[in-house]
Design an enzyme around this catalytic site. Structure first.
Site, PDB file in Angstrom:
ATOM      1  N   ASP A 193      -5.043   9.516  -2.001  1.00 16.75           N
ATOM      2  CA  ASP A 193      -4.162   8.245  -1.249  1.00 16.75           C
ATOM      3  C   ASP A 193      -4.035   8.487   0.222  1.00 16.75           C
ATOM      4  O   ASP A 193      -4.074   9.885   0.447  1.00 16.75           O
ATOM      5  CB  ASP A 193      -2.853   8.283  -1.900  1.00 16.75           C
ATOM      6  CG  ASP A 193      -2.815   7.510  -3.217  1.00 16.75           C
ATOM      7  OD1 ASP A 193      -3.752   6.988  -3.744  1.00 16.75           O
ATOM      8  OD2 ASP A 193      -1.915   7.514  -4.020  1.00 16.75           O
ATOM      9  N   ARG A 243     -11.130   3.294  -0.805  1.00 14.07           N
ATOM     10  CA  ARG A 243     -10.398   2.163  -0.883  1.00 14.07           C
ATOM     11  C   ARG A 243      -9.730   1.700   0.466  1.00 14.07           C
ATOM     12  O   ARG A 243      -9.180   2.383   1.092  1.00 14.07           O
ATOM     13  CB  ARG A 243      -9.104   2.653  -1.976  1.00 14.07           C
ATOM     14  CG  ARG A 243      -8.101   1.709  -2.104  1.00 14.07           C
ATOM     15  CD  ARG A 243      -6.636   2.213  -2.627  1.00 14.07           C
ATOM     16  NE  ARG A 243      -6.795   2.803  -3.815  1.00 14.07           N
ATOM     17  CZ  ARG A 243      -6.030   3.794  -4.239  1.00 14.07           C
ATOM     18  NH1 ARG A 243      -4.936   4.326  -3.328  1.00 14.07           N
ATOM     19  NH2 ARG A 243      -6.223   4.356  -5.478  1.00 14.07           N
ATOM     20  N   ALA A 293       0.919   1.149   4.034  1.00 15.00           N
ATOM     21  CA  ALA A 293       2.347   0.933   3.739  1.00 15.00           C
ATOM     22  C   ALA A 293       3.504   1.627   4.450  1.00 15.00           C
ATOM     23  O   ALA A 293       4.711   1.659   4.309  1.00 15.00           O
ATOM     24  CB  ALA A 293       2.417   1.603   2.239  1.00 15.00           C
ATOM     25  N   GLN A 335      -6.361   2.630   5.955  1.00 13.44           N
ATOM     26  CA  GLN A 335      -5.423   1.972   6.034  1.00 13.44           C
ATOM     27  C   GLN A 335      -5.886   1.057   7.384  1.00 13.44           C
ATOM     28  O   GLN A 335      -5.973   1.318   8.652  1.00 13.44           O
ATOM     29  CB  GLN A 335      -4.195   2.202   6.415  1.00 13.44           C
ATOM     30  CG  GLN A 335      -3.594   3.520   5.232  1.00 13.44           C
ATOM     31  CD  GLN A 335      -2.793   4.400   5.793  1.00 13.44           C
ATOM     32  OE1 GLN A 335      -2.979   5.287   6.924  1.00 13.44           O
ATOM     33  NE2 GLN A 335      -1.632   4.928   5.148  1.00 13.44           N
TER      34      GLN A 335
END
Ligand code: FDA
Length: 322
Positions: free
Chosen positions: A143, A193, A198, A172
């Site tokens: 992540d 991904r 966030a 991101q």
């Protein structure tokens, strides 16, 4: 950005800042995890506190036709013992996934593996998880945390690919640097991904307006879908997903060349609709006792969640004492 855009985004940004600030308050986290009244709301986003609970949730999702990735909750650890304990929880989880014949796919955060202590400790801890993943043939996604960790995360991920080639990273769209990162990652054949981001980032490094983030997301997603290796499009934004589906159709990109990813408990209607339309959907399934920062980020993402939480707290407060 127009004045209207600024006004529209301002209350949302203020709320987001508030909840992101609260997410770092460890004392609040300790309190929240002991008080049972937040549990029903937490249960919407977190599959359980224990391994048997998450295994049952994973089984239900598999039966529904979803792919899954498991996140053993935890981040920002500050001792080598805590890193080792986190790696142990991942080892145990990987063994349990293999034992139950469930999909072997996990996601982890580098600050849970010691990134805030030292890169060396972090490297050794993640390598331990990667070796356990290799043993059971599991995919490991790293992540992405706030922008101060982007370079270190990409560096460690590149090094650790040699331990387990079945691994991927996260980019991101909100970060201004991401177009360059995506180009480099496409050239390396990386599994990316893509998410909006966030964390509450400063304007010097990130787009702060919703429209700018969405435009960046769409552009990066198009590059990844056209040239990347099985990109994961992580978003619950129905309009954006609609545009990406039209793009895939126009470009002749088949659904098995990419996948959508969504968080456990978020937009289940959209998850189901995509499955019905023949798309691949992977659900990000977090579990564990250390759910506080993850939960606060989910509140920060959607003001309605906060209203819902406040209403349930008030209702609980009015209940006669048992
Ligand atoms: P957006 O915020 O515009 O939301 C679109 C719609 O989705 C909303 O209108 C609402 O209906 C629904 N929605 C979104 N969030 C919700 C919530 N919390 N509760 C209820 N409804 C909600 N971030 C990061 O910085 N690093 C990472 O590694 C990851 N990893 C990751 C994995 C996966 C699988 C997903 C889906 C997301 C992440 N994220 C992440 C989080 C991501 O950056 C982002 O904060 C959230 O996905 C919310 O953004 P959306 O793209 O959904 O759009």
């Amino acid at each position: 950005m127009t004045a209207t855009d600024a006004l529209r985004d301002a209350p949302e940004r203020a709320l987001r800042s508030l909840f992101m600030g609260l997410s770092h308050r460890r004392s609040l986290g300790r309190l929240a995890t002991r008080v049972p009244i937040t549990r029903p709301m937490v249960g919407r986003f977190v599959a359980g506190e224990t391994l048997p609970e998450v295994l049952d949730a994973l089984e239900r999702l598999r039966e529904g036709g979803y792919g899954t990735t498991v996140d053993v909750l935890g981040e920002s650890v500050s001792s080598a013992e805590a890193c080792s304990a986190a790696a142990g929880r991942y080892e145990e989880t990987l063994a349990a996934l293999a034992g139950r014949g469930l999909e072997r796919n996990v996601s982890l955060k580098l600050t849970q593996m010691g990134l805030d202590i030292s890169e060396q400790i972090c490297r050794e801890t993640v390598a331990r998880v990667m070796r356990a993943a290799v043993e059971v043939g599991a995919f490991v996604r790293i992540d992405m945390e706030d922008h101060t960790k982007t370079d270190r995360t990409l560096r460690l991920w590149r090094e650790l690919r040699s331990v387990n080639p079945e691994t991927g990273v996260v980019i991101q769209a909100a970060l201004r640097r991401s177009a360059a990162d995506v180009d480099a990652l496409i050239a390396e054949g990386a599994r990316v991904r893509l998410c909006k981001g966030a964390y509450n980032e400063p304007a010097s490094v990130a787009f702060r307006e919703r429209d700018a983030v969405d435009a960046a997301y769409e552009s990066l997603a198009r590059s990844l879908m056209r040239e990347g290796v099985h990109p994961a499009l992580a978003t619950h934004d129905g309009r954006l997903i609609g545009r990406l589906l039209r793009f895939a159709e126009a470009e002749g990109i088949a659904p098995d060349r990419y996948e959508f990813q969504m968080l456990y408990g978020v937009r289940r209607d959209l998850q189901a609709e995509l499955l019905r339309r023949g798309q691949h959907v992977r659900v990000y399934v977090p579990y564990g006792t250390e759910w506080y920062p993850y939960f606060m980020r989910r509140l920060a993402e959607k003001p309605a969640n906060v209203a819902f939480l406040l209403r349930s707290l008030l209702k609980e407060g009015r209940r006669p004492a048992a």
